[in-house]
Design an enzyme around this catalytic site. Structure first.
Site, PDB file in Angstrom:
ATOM      1  N   PHE A   1       0.822  -1.212   0.000  1.00  0.00           N
ATOM      2  CA  PHE A   1       0.000   0.000   0.000  1.00  0.00           C
ATOM      3  C   PHE A   1       0.862   1.271   0.000  1.00  0.00           C
ATOM      4  O   PHE A   1       0.843   2.061  -0.949  1.00  0.00           O
ATOM      5  CB  PHE A   1      -0.933  -0.038   1.217  1.00  0.00           C
ATOM      6  CG  PHE A   1      -1.581   1.266   1.559  1.00  0.00           C
ATOM      7  CD1 PHE A   1      -2.187   2.049   0.584  1.00  0.00           C
ATOM      8  CD2 PHE A   1      -1.583   1.727   2.874  1.00  0.00           C
ATOM      9  CE1 PHE A   1      -2.783   3.263   0.909  1.00  0.00           C
ATOM     10  CE2 PHE A   1      -2.173   2.931   3.204  1.00  0.00           C
ATOM     11  CZ  PHE A   1      -2.772   3.700   2.223  1.00  0.00           C
TER      12      PHE A   1
ATOM     13  N   LEU B   1       5.216 -10.300  -2.339  1.00  0.00           N
ATOM     14  CA  LEU B   1       3.782 -10.279  -2.630  1.00  0.00           C
ATOM     15  C   LEU B   1       2.938 -10.989  -1.578  1.00  0.00           C
ATOM     16  O   LEU B   1       1.795 -11.356  -1.830  1.00  0.00           O
ATOM     17  CB  LEU B   1       3.485 -10.849  -4.033  1.00  0.00           C
ATOM     18  CG  LEU B   1       4.223 -10.172  -5.196  1.00  0.00           C
ATOM     19  CD1 LEU B   1       3.735 -10.755  -6.523  1.00  0.00           C
ATOM     20  CD2 LEU B   1       4.058  -8.658  -5.162  1.00  0.00           C
TER      21      LEU B   1
ATOM     22  N   ALA C   1       7.828  -5.709   5.583  1.00  0.00           N
ATOM     23  CA  ALA C   1       7.590  -6.046   6.989  1.00  0.00           C
ATOM     24  C   ALA C   1       6.370  -6.935   7.144  1.00  0.00           C
ATOM     25  O   ALA C   1       5.484  -6.931   6.292  1.00  0.00           O
ATOM     26  CB  ALA C   1       7.370  -4.765   7.811  1.00  0.00           C
TER      27      ALA C   1
ATOM     28  N   TYR D   1       5.734  -7.171  17.106  1.00  0.00           N
ATOM     29  CA  TYR D   1       5.836  -6.191  16.017  1.00  0.00           C
ATOM     30  C   TYR D   1       6.470  -4.898  16.522  1.00  0.00           C
ATOM     31  O   TYR D   1       7.440  -4.389  15.942  1.00  0.00           O
ATOM     32  CB  TYR D   1       4.443  -5.919  15.459  1.00  0.00           C
ATOM     33  CG  TYR D   1       4.367  -4.744  14.507  1.00  0.00           C
ATOM     34  CD1 TYR D   1       4.803  -4.867  13.189  1.00  0.00           C
ATOM     35  CD2 TYR D   1       3.864  -3.510  14.927  1.00  0.00           C
ATOM     36  CE1 TYR D   1       4.738  -3.793  12.311  1.00  0.00           C
ATOM     37  CE2 TYR D   1       3.790  -2.434  14.061  1.00  0.00           C
ATOM     38  CZ  TYR D   1       4.233  -2.582  12.758  1.00  0.00           C
ATOM     39  OH  TYR D   1       4.173  -1.515  11.895  1.00  0.00           O
TER      40      TYR D   1
ATOM     41  N   GLU E   1      -3.587  -3.886  22.253  1.00  0.00           N
ATOM     42  CA  GLU E   1      -3.985  -2.710  21.485  1.00  0.00           C
ATOM     43  C   GLU E   1      -3.705  -1.427  22.270  1.00  0.00           C
ATOM     44  O   GLU E   1      -3.977  -1.336  23.460  1.00  0.00           O
ATOM     45  CB  GLU E   1      -5.465  -2.767  21.122  1.00  0.00           C
ATOM     46  CG  GLU E   1      -5.901  -1.597  20.251  1.00  0.00           C
ATOM     47  CD  GLU E   1      -7.366  -1.683  19.829  1.00  0.00           C
ATOM     48  OE1 GLU E   1      -7.660  -1.314  18.691  1.00  0.00           O
ATOM     49  OE2 GLU E   1      -8.203  -2.116  20.646  1.00  0.00           O
TER      50      GLU E   1
END
Length: 314
Positions: free
Chosen positions: A11, A33, A77, A145, A274
């Site tokens: 993106f 990909l 990533a 992450y 989160e």
């Protein structure tokens, strides 16, 4: 000028590739990909594309030695917090080791370079109470992450200082715009909202919707990356954001207004790890000449119009 964009079919990467081509830069893309699509790149005829994994050391070293890039943008990533919790070891190999090995080869092979830009994340700040988040704020990464992103930042900056390499890091906040894939597990909340509004699907809201984010439209992101490139900003970290804190509930209301109809919402428990509140201090970027051109409403309007146009042609 010659540039390498790892993750260049994704993106953000594909939008960056388009900008570099527009500026007359000779661009090479490396992407496996796993989350990107070659069709995201508008000017494919002007770009060399390798469908490869950045963990392939022999390939990466041969490419670096052959091309001797002026600019390297490392965007490849595992880009999902949830996915990193499921696959911490693989995340570490891609998000940390692949970057470190690339830097080490550049150092030992003494390759000429004008800039190595590593893309990090606002996730490194975690849930600490200080707001807005400044580049020198305390960090508290809550997931594999975020841990990898922060550790890799430190290596990138240390390599720059210790070995006189022109390195820089950027921390993306919540980026949105055309080209996001709502069916991907890596997708941002706004691409999922777009898909739900467009196709009358129920939207799953994790938590009570009071969690806040700093959303930035993709064109402002590319403006910031190009600015950092031409200003030759080295050995620093930059927040890339809009500088406004918005609650998810308010974002949903704004998007409903743009789309002209309400969203069906299924509420469920908040997600593990989160971040509750997030907003950036972008004063360092502003000093380089950055101005955020896109408000949330204007960005969502463009995003929605693009989604509606794409749907009409499918």
């Amino acid at each position: 000028m010659k540039a390498l964009v790892t993750g260049g079919a994704g993106f953000i990467g594909s939008h960056l590739v388009d900008q570099l081509v527009k500026q007359g830069v000779d661009v090479v893309v490396v992407d496996d990909l796993s989350m990107g699509n070659v069709d995201n790149i508008k000017n494919q005829d002007a770009v060399t594309i390798y469908i490869e994994d950045v963990r392939n050391e022999m390939f990466m070293q041969a490419l670096l030695q052959k091309e001797k890039f002026d600019y390297i943008y490392f965007l490849a990533a595992v880009a999902s917090v949830a996915d990193s919790i499921e696959r911490p070891s693989e995340t570490h190999e891609i998000n940390h080791n692949a970057v470190l090995k690339t830097l080490e080869y550049i150092r030992t092979a003494k390759l000429p370079l004008k800039q190595f830009l590593f893309t990090s994340s606002a996730a490194v700040y975690g849930n600490l109470p200080e707001l807005p988040k400044k580049e020198d704020s305390r960090v508290s990464p809550l997931s594999p992450y975020a841990i990898d992103k922060y550790a890799t930042e430190r290596y990138v900056l240390a390599y720059g200082e210790l070995y006189d390499l022109p390195t820089v890091c950027v921390r993306f906040f919540n980026v949105y715009g055309p080209g996001q894939n709502p069916s991907s597990p890596y997708s941002g909340v706004l691409s999922i909202l777009t898909d739900c509004l467009e196709n009358n699907k129920p939207f799953t809201l994790f938590g009570d919707g009071s969690q806040t984010r700093d959303f930035i439209y993709i064109e402002d992101v590319i403006q910031a990356l190009w600015l950092i490139t031409i200003k030759a900003a080295h050995h620093q970290v930059f927040n890339i954001a809009n500088g406004r804190e918005l609650a998810l509930n308010d974002i949903i209301k704004t998007y409903e207004m743009v789309a002209g109809h309400e969203l069906s919402i299924n509420r469920t428990e908040g997600r593990l790890g989160e971040v509750k509140r997030s907003v950036a201090d972008i004063s360092k970027l502003v000093k380089l000449g950055y101005v955020a051109d896109w408000s949330l409403e204007s960005g969502l309007t463009r995003y929605w119009e693009g989604a509606e146009y794409a749907a009409s042609r499918s």
